[in-house]
Scaffold this active site. Structure first.
Site, PDB file in Angstrom:
ATOM      1  N   SER B 137      -4.280  10.226  -5.617  1.00  0.00           N
ATOM      2  CA  SER B 137      -4.634   8.845  -5.276  1.00  0.00           C
ATOM      3  C   SER B 137      -5.831   8.847  -4.348  1.00  0.00           C
ATOM      4  O   SER B 137      -5.979   9.766  -3.535  1.00  0.00           O
ATOM      5  CB  SER B 137      -3.468   8.152  -4.580  1.00  0.00           C
ATOM      6  OG  SER B 137      -3.897   6.917  -4.027  1.00  0.00           O
ATOM      7  N   TYR B 150       2.068   7.666   2.465  1.00  0.00           N
ATOM      8  CA  TYR B 150       1.831   7.931   1.043  1.00  0.00           C
ATOM      9  C   TYR B 150       0.541   8.724   0.871  1.00  0.00           C
ATOM     10  O   TYR B 150       0.486   9.716   0.129  1.00  0.00           O
ATOM     11  CB  TYR B 150       1.748   6.590   0.306  1.00  0.00           C
ATOM     12  CG  TYR B 150       1.313   6.660  -1.145  1.00  0.00           C
ATOM     13  CD1 TYR B 150       2.220   6.998  -2.141  1.00  0.00           C
ATOM     14  CD2 TYR B 150      -0.001   6.355  -1.517  1.00  0.00           C
ATOM     15  CE1 TYR B 150       1.828   7.037  -3.469  1.00  0.00           C
ATOM     16  CE2 TYR B 150      -0.405   6.392  -2.843  1.00  0.00           C
ATOM     17  CZ  TYR B 150       0.511   6.738  -3.814  1.00  0.00           C
ATOM     18  OH  TYR B 150       0.125   6.779  -5.118  1.00  0.00           O
TER      19      TYR B 150
END
Lengths: 445, 245
Positions: B137, B150
């Site tokens: 990501s 995250y």
């Protein structure tokens, strides 16, 4: 978990109506009952929508909720031997075509764009260039799933005694959520079409070629020059074709250019429409005769220009499609073309076709035996609306009807007179379901 | 072409699987939910997959990862491409105050994903060929207040993949991390998705599919995120701290 979120910019293809709606886009069918319960609890109405290729307000539910079904696009079962395909309602014809062609099959009926969903094709009981033989898409539906707001999911077949199948086919999404569809596919040897292009000089020429072509050609359609007057009134190009028995089964795997933004208003004035019509006429005449063409360009010429509706600018466009019974067809079509030519608001595209006598299965299905004329008009406010009113008068007088998926301003009285089964249909409307179109029709009742 | 997809019910994984199905590949789909796996399997077979099988597995469970991966390979008779596409976003705010929630985000997105990545890389090393594409990501490129737990997990995973790619340099196997920008998937449903930078799962899937053939070891999806993140990574702290991103 899937939720509703306020969303602007969810427009129909005509781009005239701009309202905020709460939109949810589930990816799993199991999410649907929860969304319906949420609506019931909040006292809001719901409408399941597909790829938003309807032009008017039948696929909009402004201020209320819509469930965008395009994420539910999985194939469920394909049986080439029985010639049946079952898929979730959000699967598009664009996704189905390569799958069907690979095994030597084709869609039984397809509208002029392949970017429609199965659910939308059923809810609008769409037709295509083969209506004179094949009828509507609904004629080929063998079974479908319908989820109602009471949480019950029905599996409906054409012989359904309750009438819910007949209400759902062509029912504009008002009977519940169409969750999946099983339909019959037809054999097709290739992804190519044997076609013939024939120019005609006037409206009588159209009717003569149409009558002559329907026995030998599965697909027929005509384009009419809306600006021609006098002796040339109704002149145009007739296109007819059938699936080529042999050849490649691969579709050209490329998408064309896109219109990147809404064009300014002046891009589409009368002069440019006239130039376009003349050019189109000339170009087609140059190519009159026989040709083998890719199925995609035969069925979907406008899909080559993505977002072509943006050329009509910020105010959007109206599409207007009528069908008039055979007895009144010549006179009414002539009167409509005269009215349009006199108004000088030349339609960008005018499509003329005769519908056959195969009965549509839906209570509100648009196609019936007769002649259908489809026209595009840029939205110029009251000038455009008054022209459409004059066309309404001709359709009303001829005992014809308009296509709810198209203009978004269909007058309630013309809706009632055009659809005699409306009373029977109303019993099947899900109490939790509505649309901008439906509220407009109900308000006048 | 034999493809194993770990986390096959994610939106990006499903879009990627459709590209492989169109090519007539053999697919093994791994995830927790059997009903969803079967729905995807049926669809992929209709879309042209030569074979599509499912294996029900909680990928976050750290026990027996190596043995299970070997079982997956045996189930479709070998492997050419492996896609690792599962993860959770978690809830940053509560996770900052609750170590158990923070640990869960790290455990699923890093610990378990790292274990599967190592198992898959080990299998490719034995074969001497094949590709592993891991979904990372852009959140891993620079810690931001919105999602740094995250982001930390995805940063760790990207570093692991880079290291494996370094180890495999000049050899047969390929390992790539694809870093999508914000993507319209169920994971990001609670976000306000206004703005032009949101990608569809199909756009990301096209990058993932290409990454299995060439490029890497770090790819962005869509490609413009490479330049956006280049700028964001190099912003001086005094500017970065004033930005609400």
């Amino acid at each position: 978990m899937t939720r509703f979120a306020p969303t602007e910019g969810v427009l129909s293809w005509g781009r005239v109506i701009r309202e905020t709606q709460d939109v949810a886009r589930p990816l799993w069918r199991e999410d649907l009952p929860g969304l319906l319960r949420e609506d019931t609890a909040a006292g809001r109405s719901c409408l399941a929508i597909g790829a938003r290729r309807s032009y008017g307000d039948s696929g909009l539910n402004g201020g209320q909720t819509v469930i965008d079904m395009t994420g539910l696009d999985r194939g469920i079962a394909f049986d080439p031997a029985r010639r049946t395909m079952r898929a979730e309602a959000g699967m598009t014809f664009d996704a189905l075509l390569p799958i069907l062609l690979r095994s030597g099959h084709f869609l039984p009926v397809t509208p002029g764009t392949r970017f429609v969903t199965l659910g939308g094709a059923v809810a609008n009981d769409v037709h295509g260039k083969n209506h004179h033989g094949a009828g509507t898409f609904g004629c080929w539906v063998r079974r479908l799933g319908l989820l109602r707001s009471d949480g019950v999911e029905w599996e409906l077949t054409p012989d359904d005694p309750t009438g819910l199948f007949a209400a759902t086919v062509g029912g504009l999404g008002l009977t519940g959520i169409i969750t999946w569809v099983e339909f019959e596919v037809i054999p097709a040897g290739s992804a190519l079409m044997d076609t013939e292009t024939v120019p005609f000089d006037d409206l009588d020429g159209f009717f003569a070629i149409a009558a002559e072509s329907e026995a030998g050609f599965d697909y027929t359609v005509a384009w009419v020059d809306c600006l021609a007057t006098g002796a040339s009134l109704g002149r145009g190009i007739f296109s007819r074709g059938r699936h080529a028995p042999t050849g490649t089964r691969l579709l050209a795997d490329k998408t064309g250019p896109a219109v990147p933004f809404e064009f300014p208003e002046l891009a589409l004035n009368g002069l440019s429409v006239r130039a376009f019509n003349t050019l189109y006429n000339w170009r087609s005449r140059m190519k009159a005769g026989k040709a083998v063409v890719p199925a995609l360009s035969f069925f979907y010429p406008l899909d080559a220009l993505r977002h072509w509706n943006r050329i009509y600018g910020r105010r959007g466009m109206y599409q207007y499609q009528s069908v008039v019974p055979p007895s009144a067809a010549r006179e009414a079509t002539r009167a409509m073309l005269q009215t349009i030519a006199a108004a000088g608001q030349g339609s960008f595209l005018a499509v003329l076709k005769t519908f056959g006598d195969r009965v549509s299965p839906g209570l509100l299905s648009f196609p019936r035996e007769g002649t259908t004329l489809a026209l595009d008009f840029p939205n110029r406010g009251s000038d455009t609306l008054s022209l459409l009113d004059r066309l309404d008068a001709i359709v009303r007088e001829a005992g014809g009807r308009l296509y709810p998926a198209k203009d978004g301003r269909l007058p309630p009285d013309l809706f009632r007179s055009g659809y005699p089964a409306l009373g029977a249909f109303e019993h099947h409307v899900d109490p939790q379901f509505s649309s901008r179109f439906w509220r407009r029709m109900q308000a006048a009742a | 072409m034999r493809v194993i997809i770990l986390g096959a019910t994610s939106a990006i994984a499903e879009a990627t699987a459709r590209l492989y199905a169109k090519e007539g590949a053999d697919l093994l789909l791994v995830a927790r939910r059997e009903d969803r796996l079967l729905a995807i399997r049926d669809d992929l077979l209709i879309r042209g997959a030569a074979k599509a099988e499912v294996a029900v597995r909680d990928l976050a469970d750290p026990h027996g990862i190596e043995a299970d991966f070997a079982r997956f390979v045996a189930q479709i008779g070998g492997v050419d491409h492996i896609i690792l596409a599962y993860g959770i976003l978690g809830d940053q705010g509560p996770a900052e105050r609750d170590p158990a929630q923070a640990e869960e985000i790290l455990r699923i997105n890093f610990n378990s994903a790292a274990a599967w990545t190592l198992a898959a890389a080990g299998a490719l090393e034995k074969l001497g060929r094949g590709s592993l594409v891991v979904i990372g990501s852009v959140a891993g490129d620079r810690g931001r207040r919105a999602n740094f737990i995250y982001g930390a997990a995805k940063a760790g995973l990207a570093t692991l993949v880079e290291g494996l790619a370094h180890r495999f340099a000049g050899q047969g196997p390929r390992v790539v991390v694809v870093k999508p920008g914000p993507t319209i998937t169920p994971m990001t449903e609670s976000f306000n998705r206004k703005g032009a930078l949101w990608a569809t799962p199909e756009q990301v899937a096209a990058v993932v599919r290409r990454a299995a053939d060439r490029g890497g070891p770090v790819l962005y999806a869509p490609w413009h995120w490479r330049f956006i993140m280049l700028i964001i990574r190099h912003l001086p702290t005094f500017i970065f701290n004033r930005m609400n991103i």
